[in-house]
Design a protein around this motif. Sequence first.
Motif, PDB file in Angstrom:
ATOM      1  N   TYR A 119       0.832  -1.204   0.000  1.00  0.00           N
ATOM      2  CA  TYR A 119       0.000   0.000   0.000  1.00  0.00           C
ATOM      3  C   TYR A 119       0.866   1.253   0.000  1.00  0.00           C
ATOM      4  O   TYR A 119       0.522   2.258  -0.627  1.00  0.00           O
ATOM      5  N   GLY A 120       1.987   1.220   0.706  1.00  0.00           N
ATOM      6  CA  GLY A 120       2.920   2.346   0.681  1.00  0.00           C
ATOM      7  C   GLY A 120       3.491   2.566  -0.713  1.00  0.00           C
ATOM      8  O   GLY A 120       3.652   3.708  -1.157  1.00  0.00           O
ATOM      9  N   LEU A 121       3.801   1.483  -1.414  1.00  0.00           N
ATOM     10  CA  LEU A 121       4.288   1.610  -2.797  1.00  0.00           C
ATOM     11  C   LEU A 121       3.222   2.217  -3.710  1.00  0.00           C
ATOM     12  O   LEU A 121       3.542   3.024  -4.592  1.00  0.00           O
ATOM     13  N   VAL A 122       1.977   1.842  -3.489  1.00  0.00           N
ATOM     14  CA  VAL A 122       0.887   2.444  -4.264  1.00  0.00           C
ATOM     15  C   VAL A 122       0.828   3.947  -3.990  1.00  0.00           C
ATOM     16  O   VAL A 122       0.712   4.761  -4.913  1.00  0.00           O
ATOM     17  N   GLY A 123       0.947   4.343  -2.724  1.00  0.00           N
ATOM     18  CA  GLY A 123       0.937   5.754  -2.366  1.00  0.00           C
ATOM     19  C   GLY A 123       2.101   6.512  -2.976  1.00  0.00           C
ATOM     20  O   GLY A 123       1.938   7.634  -3.472  1.00  0.00           O
ATOM     21  N   PHE A 164      10.016  17.586  -3.700  1.00  0.00           N
ATOM     22  CA  PHE A 164       8.839  16.715  -3.686  1.00  0.00           C
ATOM     23  C   PHE A 164       8.913  15.609  -2.629  1.00  0.00           C
ATOM     24  O   PHE A 164       7.939  14.894  -2.424  1.00  0.00           O
ATOM     25  N   VAL A 165      10.051  15.460  -1.962  1.00  0.00           N
ATOM     26  CA  VAL A 165      10.226  14.362  -0.995  1.00  0.00           C
ATOM     27  C   VAL A 165       9.178  14.399   0.121  1.00  0.00           C
ATOM     28  O   VAL A 165       8.602  13.363   0.461  1.00  0.00           O
ATOM     29  N   PRO A 166       8.890  15.567   0.738  1.00  0.00           N
ATOM     30  CA  PRO A 166       7.854  15.550   1.788  1.00  0.00           C
ATOM     31  C   PRO A 166       6.491  15.090   1.282  1.00  0.00           C
ATOM     32  O   PRO A 166       5.770  14.367   1.985  1.00  0.00           O
ATOM     33  N   ILE A 167       6.137  15.468   0.065  1.00  0.00           N
ATOM     34  CA  ILE A 167       4.853  15.048  -0.495  1.00  0.00           C
ATOM     35  C   ILE A 167       4.855  13.538  -0.731  1.00  0.00           C
ATOM     36  O   ILE A 167       3.876  12.844  -0.428  1.00  0.00           O
ATOM     37  N   MET A 168       5.962  13.012  -1.238  1.00  0.00           N
ATOM     38  CA  MET A 168       6.050  11.558  -1.471  1.00  0.00           C
ATOM     39  C   MET A 168       5.935  10.808  -0.149  1.00  0.00           C
ATOM     40  O   MET A 168       5.236   9.791  -0.066  1.00  0.00           O
ATOM     41  N   PHE A 169       6.598  11.295   0.890  1.00  0.00           N
ATOM     42  CA  PHE A 169       6.541  10.643   2.198  1.00  0.00           C
ATOM     43  C   PHE A 169       5.110  10.655   2.742  1.00  0.00           C
ATOM     44  O   PHE A 169       4.595   9.625   3.197  1.00  0.00           O
ATOM     45  N   GLU A 170       4.476  11.818   2.710  1.00  0.00           N
ATOM     46  CA  GLU A 170       3.125  11.939   3.268  1.00  0.00           C
ATOM     47  C   GLU A 170       2.112  11.083   2.517  1.00  0.00           C
ATOM     48  O   GLU A 170       1.243  10.464   3.131  1.00  0.00           O
ATOM     49  N   MET A 171       2.202  11.034   1.209  1.00  0.00           N
ATOM     50  CA  MET A 171       1.263  10.210   0.437  1.00  0.00           C
ATOM     51  C   MET A 171       1.508   8.719   0.683  1.00  0.00           C
ATOM     52  O   MET A 171       0.559   7.930   0.712  1.00  0.00           O
ATOM     53  N   THR A 172       2.770   8.337   0.869  1.00  0.00           N
ATOM     54  CA  THR A 172       3.086   6.941   1.184  1.00  0.00           C
ATOM     55  C   THR A 172       2.444   6.546   2.509  1.00  0.00           C
ATOM     56  O   THR A 172       1.784   5.503   2.616  1.00  0.00           O
ATOM     57  N   VAL A 173       2.619   7.374   3.530  1.00  0.00           N
ATOM     58  CA  VAL A 173       2.041   7.086   4.848  1.00  0.00           C
ATOM     59  C   VAL A 173       0.514   7.123   4.793  1.00  0.00           C
ATOM     60  O   VAL A 173      -0.156   6.266   5.368  1.00  0.00           O
ATOM     61  N   PHE A 174      -0.043   8.102   4.091  1.00  0.00           N
ATOM     62  CA  PHE A 174      -1.496   8.229   3.979  1.00  0.00           C
ATOM     63  C   PHE A 174      -2.114   6.977   3.358  1.00  0.00           C
ATOM     64  O   PHE A 174      -3.075   6.417   3.896  1.00  0.00           O
ATOM     65  N   PHE A 175      -1.580   6.550   2.232  1.00  0.00           N
ATOM     66  CA  PHE A 175      -2.140   5.367   1.558  1.00  0.00           C
ATOM     67  C   PHE A 175      -1.953   4.111   2.406  1.00  0.00           C
ATOM     68  O   PHE A 175      -2.874   3.298   2.525  1.00  0.00           O
ATOM     69  N   ALA A 176      -0.765   3.939   2.979  1.00  0.00           N
ATOM     70  CA  ALA A 176      -0.519   2.735   3.782  1.00  0.00           C
ATOM     71  C   ALA A 176      -1.471   2.685   4.970  1.00  0.00           C
ATOM     72  O   ALA A 176      -2.086   1.643   5.234  1.00  0.00           O
ATOM     73  N   ALA A 177      -1.626   3.788   5.676  1.00  0.00           N
ATOM     74  CA  ALA A 177      -2.468   3.790   6.876  1.00  0.00           C
ATOM     75  C   ALA A 177      -3.940   3.561   6.530  1.00  0.00           C
ATOM     76  O   ALA A 177      -4.599   2.698   7.131  1.00  0.00           O
ATOM     77  N   HIS A 178      -4.455   4.297   5.574  1.00  0.00           N
ATOM     78  CA  HIS A 178      -5.879   4.185   5.270  1.00  0.00           C
ATOM     79  C   HIS A 178      -6.233   2.836   4.634  1.00  0.00           C
ATOM     80  O   HIS A 178      -7.255   2.225   4.982  1.00  0.00           O
ATOM     81  N   LEU A 179      -5.413   2.353   3.746  1.00  0.00           N
ATOM     82  CA  LEU A 179      -5.712   1.061   3.124  1.00  0.00           C
ATOM     83  C   LEU A 179      -5.526  -0.096   4.105  1.00  0.00           C
ATOM     84  O   LEU A 179      -6.228  -1.111   4.011  1.00  0.00           O
ATOM     85  N   MET A 180      -4.596   0.036   5.073  1.00  0.00           N
ATOM     86  CA  MET A 180      -4.459  -1.000   6.101  1.00  0.00           C
ATOM     87  C   MET A 180      -5.704  -1.065   6.971  1.00  0.00           C
ATOM     88  O   MET A 180      -6.159  -2.153   7.327  1.00  0.00           O
ATOM     89  N   VAL A 181      -6.259   0.089   7.340  1.00  0.00           N
ATOM     90  CA  VAL A 181      -7.474   0.098   8.155  1.00  0.00           C
ATOM     91  C   VAL A 181      -8.619  -0.548   7.386  1.00  0.00           C
ATOM     92  O   VAL A 181      -9.352  -1.383   7.929  1.00  0.00           O
TER      93      VAL A 181
END
Length: 174
Positions: free
Chosen positions: A60-64, A99-116
């Motif tokens: 999911y993080g890779l998808v983000g 763009f690194v902060p945006i990549m980090f935040e989207m990775t965490v966002f997708f991983a967290a929400h899709l895991m839930v």
Amino acid sequence: MSNKVIHAIYNDDDVLMDAVKQTRAAHHHIEEVYTPFPVHGLDKAMGLAPTRIAIASFLYGLVGLSVATTMMRFIMIVDWPQDIGGKPSFSYIDNMPAFVPIMFEMTVFFAAHLMVITFYMRSKLWPFKKAENPDVRTTDDHFLMEVGVHGNEDDMVSFFKSTGAVEVKVIEKH
């Protein structure tokens, strides 16, 4: 055919852990254990297989990360390139440090929400689902071990009383 289970109720998590180990050693099949809070090591004591949610989280993080990279490249390079602070937006690689902060935040966002979402689907916890808890005391301060009845019912009841259960009930399960 009757489908009976034994509900052995405990009032201490350490006693429950010992009872689970004794039950497994006696080769009884534990259907489920209901606890008011997570008990560390209970999954291993019950013999449950390790979870694969960490692998799902990585995917999911890779998808983000992919969505973030695609989105930033399209927005900042292809669709609406701008000269911000003297940095021309002619290539994604030149501007990647910004763009690194945006990549980090989207990775965490997708991983967290899709895991839930995955957890709820895997656990079959749908909105407005009726509770399957067999005894309301397990939401407060008691622990319940549900074991399928096989063999002599009276011997099993006495076995669970000897493991420290404060209450043992034989229930007809539908």
